[in-house]
Motif scaffolding. Structure first.
Motif, PDB file in Angstrom:
ATOM      1  N   MET A   2       0.838  -1.189   0.000  1.00  0.00           N
ATOM      2  CA  MET A   2       0.000   0.000   0.000  1.00  0.00           C
ATOM      3  C   MET A   2       0.881   1.249   0.000  1.00  0.00           C
ATOM      4  O   MET A   2       1.670   1.459   0.926  1.00  0.00           O
ATOM      5  CB  MET A   2      -0.913   0.010   1.231  1.00  0.00           C
ATOM      6  CG  MET A   2      -1.932   1.134   1.204  1.00  0.00           C
ATOM      7  SD  MET A   2      -3.084   1.034   2.613  1.00  0.00           S
ATOM      8  CE  MET A   2      -2.081   1.733   3.908  1.00  0.00           C
ATOM      9  N   LYS A   3       0.760   2.065  -1.039  1.00  0.00           N
ATOM     10  CA  LYS A   3       1.530   3.295  -1.127  1.00  0.00           C
ATOM     11  C   LYS A   3       0.739   4.439  -0.501  1.00  0.00           C
ATOM     12  O   LYS A   3      -0.444   4.616  -0.797  1.00  0.00           O
ATOM     13  CB  LYS A   3       1.871   3.605  -2.584  1.00  0.00           C
ATOM     14  CG  LYS A   3       2.798   2.578  -3.207  1.00  0.00           C
ATOM     15  CD  LYS A   3       3.266   3.012  -4.589  1.00  0.00           C
ATOM     16  CE  LYS A   3       4.262   2.006  -5.151  1.00  0.00           C
ATOM     17  NZ  LYS A   3       4.781   2.424  -6.475  1.00  0.00           N
ATOM     18  N   CYS A   4       1.407   5.217   0.349  1.00  0.00           N
ATOM     19  CA  CYS A   4       0.723   6.226   1.159  1.00  0.00           C
ATOM     20  C   CYS A   4       1.278   7.620   0.909  1.00  0.00           C
ATOM     21  O   CYS A   4       2.486   7.804   0.733  1.00  0.00           O
ATOM     22  CB  CYS A   4       0.878   5.901   2.647  1.00  0.00           C
ATOM     23  SG  CYS A   4       0.377   4.227   3.097  1.00  0.00           S
ATOM     24  N   CYS A   5       0.376   8.595   0.930  1.00  0.00           N
ATOM     25  CA  CYS A   5       0.744  10.007   0.942  1.00  0.00           C
ATOM     26  C   CYS A   5       0.634  10.483   2.384  1.00  0.00           C
ATOM     27  O   CYS A   5      -0.424  10.350   2.997  1.00  0.00           O
ATOM     28  CB  CYS A   5      -0.191  10.837   0.075  1.00  0.00           C
ATOM     29  SG  CYS A   5      -0.499  10.182  -1.563  1.00  0.00           S
ATOM     30  N   LEU A   6       1.703  11.041   2.913  1.00  0.00           N
ATOM     31  CA  LEU A   6       1.692  11.535   4.287  1.00  0.00           C
ATOM     32  C   LEU A   6       1.688  13.051   4.283  1.00  0.00           C
ATOM     33  O   LEU A   6       2.579  13.673   3.701  1.00  0.00           O
ATOM     34  CB  LEU A   6       2.901  11.004   5.054  1.00  0.00           C
ATOM     35  CG  LEU A   6       2.898  11.413   6.525  1.00  0.00           C
ATOM     36  CD1 LEU A   6       2.785  10.190   7.430  1.00  0.00           C
ATOM     37  CD2 LEU A   6       4.149  12.202   6.887  1.00  0.00           C
ATOM     38  N   PHE A   7       0.680  13.639   4.917  1.00  0.00           N
ATOM     39  CA  PHE A   7       0.529  15.097   4.971  1.00  0.00           C
ATOM     40  C   PHE A   7       0.873  15.582   6.375  1.00  0.00           C
ATOM     41  O   PHE A   7       0.115  15.356   7.320  1.00  0.00           O
ATOM     42  CB  PHE A   7      -0.896  15.495   4.596  1.00  0.00           C
ATOM     43  CG  PHE A   7      -1.295  15.039   3.214  1.00  0.00           C
ATOM     44  CD1 PHE A   7      -1.026  15.816   2.106  1.00  0.00           C
ATOM     45  CD2 PHE A   7      -1.923  13.814   3.035  1.00  0.00           C
ATOM     46  CE1 PHE A   7      -1.373  15.386   0.837  1.00  0.00           C
ATOM     47  CE2 PHE A   7      -2.279  13.374   1.772  1.00  0.00           C
ATOM     48  CZ  PHE A   7      -2.005  14.160   0.668  1.00  0.00           C
ATOM     49  N   GLY A   8       2.020  16.242   6.504  1.00  0.00           N
ATOM     50  CA  GLY A   8       2.454  16.732   7.807  1.00  0.00           C
ATOM     51  C   GLY A   8       3.722  16.032   8.251  1.00  0.00           C
ATOM     52  O   GLY A   8       3.712  14.841   8.544  1.00  0.00           O
ATOM     53  N   ASP A  60      -1.420  11.243  -7.607  1.00  0.00           N
ATOM     54  CA  ASP A  60      -0.663  10.021  -7.874  1.00  0.00           C
ATOM     55  C   ASP A  60      -1.602   8.818  -7.762  1.00  0.00           C
ATOM     56  O   ASP A  60      -2.005   8.430  -6.664  1.00  0.00           O
ATOM     57  CB  ASP A  60       0.482   9.901  -6.865  1.00  0.00           C
ATOM     58  CG  ASP A  60       1.330   8.656  -7.090  1.00  0.00           C
ATOM     59  OD1 ASP A  60       1.047   7.910  -8.048  1.00  0.00           O
ATOM     60  OD2 ASP A  60       2.261   8.431  -6.295  1.00  0.00           O
ATOM     61  N   VAL A  61      -1.951   8.229  -8.887  1.00  0.00           N
ATOM     62  CA  VAL A  61      -2.938   7.143  -8.888  1.00  0.00           C
ATOM     63  C   VAL A  61      -2.388   5.869  -8.246  1.00  0.00           C
ATOM     64  O   VAL A  61      -3.161   4.993  -7.845  1.00  0.00           O
ATOM     65  CB  VAL A  61      -3.416   6.831 -10.325  1.00  0.00           C
ATOM     66  CG1 VAL A  61      -4.177   8.016 -10.895  1.00  0.00           C
ATOM     67  CG2 VAL A  61      -2.237   6.443 -11.222  1.00  0.00           C
ATOM     68  N   LYS A  84     -12.335  12.694  -2.402  1.00  0.00           N
ATOM     69  CA  LYS A  84     -12.637  12.916  -3.817  1.00  0.00           C
ATOM     70  C   LYS A  84     -11.664  12.157  -4.712  1.00  0.00           C
ATOM     71  O   LYS A  84     -12.037  11.671  -5.797  1.00  0.00           O
ATOM     72  CB  LYS A  84     -12.580  14.412  -4.132  1.00  0.00           C
ATOM     73  CG  LYS A  84     -13.014  14.765  -5.537  1.00  0.00           C
ATOM     74  CD  LYS A  84     -13.022  16.284  -5.741  1.00  0.00           C
ATOM     75  CE  LYS A  84     -13.469  16.640  -7.153  1.00  0.00           C
ATOM     76  NZ  LYS A  84     -13.480  18.121  -7.363  1.00  0.00           N
ATOM     77  N   ALA A  85     -10.408  12.025  -4.246  1.00  0.00           N
ATOM     78  CA  ALA A  85      -9.393  11.315  -5.020  1.00  0.00           C
ATOM     79  C   ALA A  85      -9.463   9.806  -4.819  1.00  0.00           C
ATOM     80  O   ALA A  85      -8.672   9.064  -5.420  1.00  0.00           O
ATOM     81  CB  ALA A  85      -8.002  11.824  -4.639  1.00  0.00           C
ATOM     82  N   GLY A  86     -10.389   9.359  -3.965  1.00  0.00           N
ATOM     83  CA  GLY A  86     -10.569   7.922  -3.755  1.00  0.00           C
ATOM     84  C   GLY A  86      -9.541   7.273  -2.854  1.00  0.00           C
ATOM     85  O   GLY A  86      -9.343   6.051  -2.915  1.00  0.00           O
ATOM     86  N   LYS A  87      -8.884   8.072  -2.009  1.00  0.00           N
ATOM     87  CA  LYS A  87      -7.858   7.524  -1.124  1.00  0.00           C
ATOM     88  C   LYS A  87      -8.473   7.056   0.195  1.00  0.00           C
ATOM     89  O   LYS A  87      -9.349   7.728   0.760  1.00  0.00           O
ATOM     90  CB  LYS A  87      -6.788   8.583  -0.792  1.00  0.00           C
ATOM     91  CG  LYS A  87      -6.248   9.369  -1.969  1.00  0.00           C
ATOM     92  CD  LYS A  87      -5.437   8.534  -2.929  1.00  0.00           C
ATOM     93  CE  LYS A  87      -4.777   9.415  -3.993  1.00  0.00           C
ATOM     94  NZ  LYS A  87      -4.146   8.639  -5.064  1.00  0.00           N
ATOM     95  N   ALA A  88      -8.023   5.916   0.699  1.00  0.00           N
ATOM     96  CA  ALA A  88      -8.340   5.533   2.075  1.00  0.00           C
ATOM     97  C   ALA A  88      -7.690   6.558   3.004  1.00  0.00           C
ATOM     98  O   ALA A  88      -6.579   7.034   2.731  1.00  0.00           O
ATOM     99  CB  ALA A  88      -7.805   4.138   2.366  1.00  0.00           C
TER     100      ALA A  88
END
Length: 330
Positions: A2-8, A60-61, A84-88
């Motif tokens: 699972m590829k993750c975007c981390l904000f912060g 990033d899809v 909206k981007a469909g991310k968990a």
């Protein structure tokens, strides 16, 4: 994977990033923070791309999850964009300081159908979760009273406190969630008392640093929560539940269990200094729970958007009770 975007890229963001990096089923693909230097330093540690623009990561899809560990005022907009981007979505507490804004976030999550997890990490603490399991199997009979103690080693900087939403929304919100979880029922009455005993500057800004709250359910089960911004001996985290047939207690953890016995007395180590050390295992467990749930195509079971909203509702009721000097009915 699972590829993750981390904000912060702050303190709690670093905790989650390193736990994701160590997880066999996940990786950090992006670290996003307005402070590019902080984002770059953390991204290098976990092998991620860097951006100061959330849109870059959300576009990033190949990334399927968003970890929102940024300051509270940014949460709702990031939740709506990620949904909206469909991310968990994995979001640190609180969702927002305004219940109406929380409703907006929940509506966006429900409309998209994405998995959503609110990070009340204490539910994943091994000792606390054992208490919950023992309650569930009826080990002490019918629950009658819950007592939760949570004391920080010292207050955070005043600059942080001015933006935190106050002790009830910032600090006690964890204990309010723990109370709901252990009680197994929604409180219907809240009474709060509080003072500024640690730092008069905290009182001058309209906040308290010491508070006691009593909750009561429709069936009359009672819960008392005690918070303080100062415990000179370390991070004090304990709870006790009383039932018709006995009691369950979860004490402070210690770095080791060695005690020294002599004529001078009995001495043992203090609790860990703060939350990062005390709840290290809980942070790992909640990330694992989220990753496994998303990979299995399920909603995370232990905490969801409703839990984030209800904890905030209780925190707001505590503040109202403190200001009026009266119990608040829910």
């Amino acid at each position: 994977m699972m590829k993750c975007c981390l904000f912060g890229a702050g303190r709690i963001g670093q905790v989650h990033a390193l736990n994701l990096h160590a997880h066999p089923g996940a990786e950090v693909a992006w670290v996003v923070d307005p402070n590019e230097e902080a984002a770059t330093v953390l991204a290098r540690r976990v092998g991620a791309q860097v951006s100061t623009n959330p849109g870059d990561a959300l576009a990033d899809v190949e990334s399927t999850a968003a970890f929102i560990t940024s300051p509270t005022p940014t949460h709702v907009d990031l939740i709506k964009s990620a949904a909206k981007a469909g991310k968990a979505i994995f979001c640190e507490k609180p969702i927002d300081l305004d219940a109406a804004r929380v409703d907006e976030a929940i509506a966006a999550v429900e409309a998209s159908g994405v998995p959503f997890f609110i990070a009340f990490n204490r539910r994943f603490d091994p000792s606390f979760s054992r208490v919950k399991a023992e309650l569930a199997r009826g080990a002490i009979g019918r629950l009658e009273m819950v007592s939760i103690t949570s004391r920080d080693p010292g207050p955070p900087p005043l600059e942080y406190l001015r933006q935190s939403g106050g002790l009830f929304r910032d600090m006690m919100i964890h204990d309010l969630d723990m109370a709901r979880w252990l009680l197994g029922d929604e409180p219907v009455s809240v009474f709060a008392a509080g003072s500024a005993l640690v730092d008069p500057n905290i009182g001058d800004m309209g906040d308290v640093d010491s508070a006691v709250v009593t909750l009561q359910t429709q069936d009359g089960v009672l819960c008392q929560i005690a918070n303080s911004r100062r415990a000179t001996y370390g991070y004090d985290q304990r709870l006790e539940v009383l039932g018709a047939r006995g009691m369950l207690r979860a004490e402070n953890v210690q770095p080791h269990t060695v005690s020294a016995w002599s004529e001078a007395g009995i001495h043992h180590d203090k609790p860990p200094h703060f939350f990062v050390e005390r709840y290290a295992e809980a942070y790992r467990a909640e990330v694992d729970h989220f990753v496994r749930a998303v990979q299995d195509g399920q909603q995370p079971l232990l905490t969801g958007p409703h839990d984030g909203l209800q904890a905030l509702v209780l925190a707001d009721a505590c503040l109202e009770s403190l200001q009026t000097g009266r119990p608040v009915r829910l």
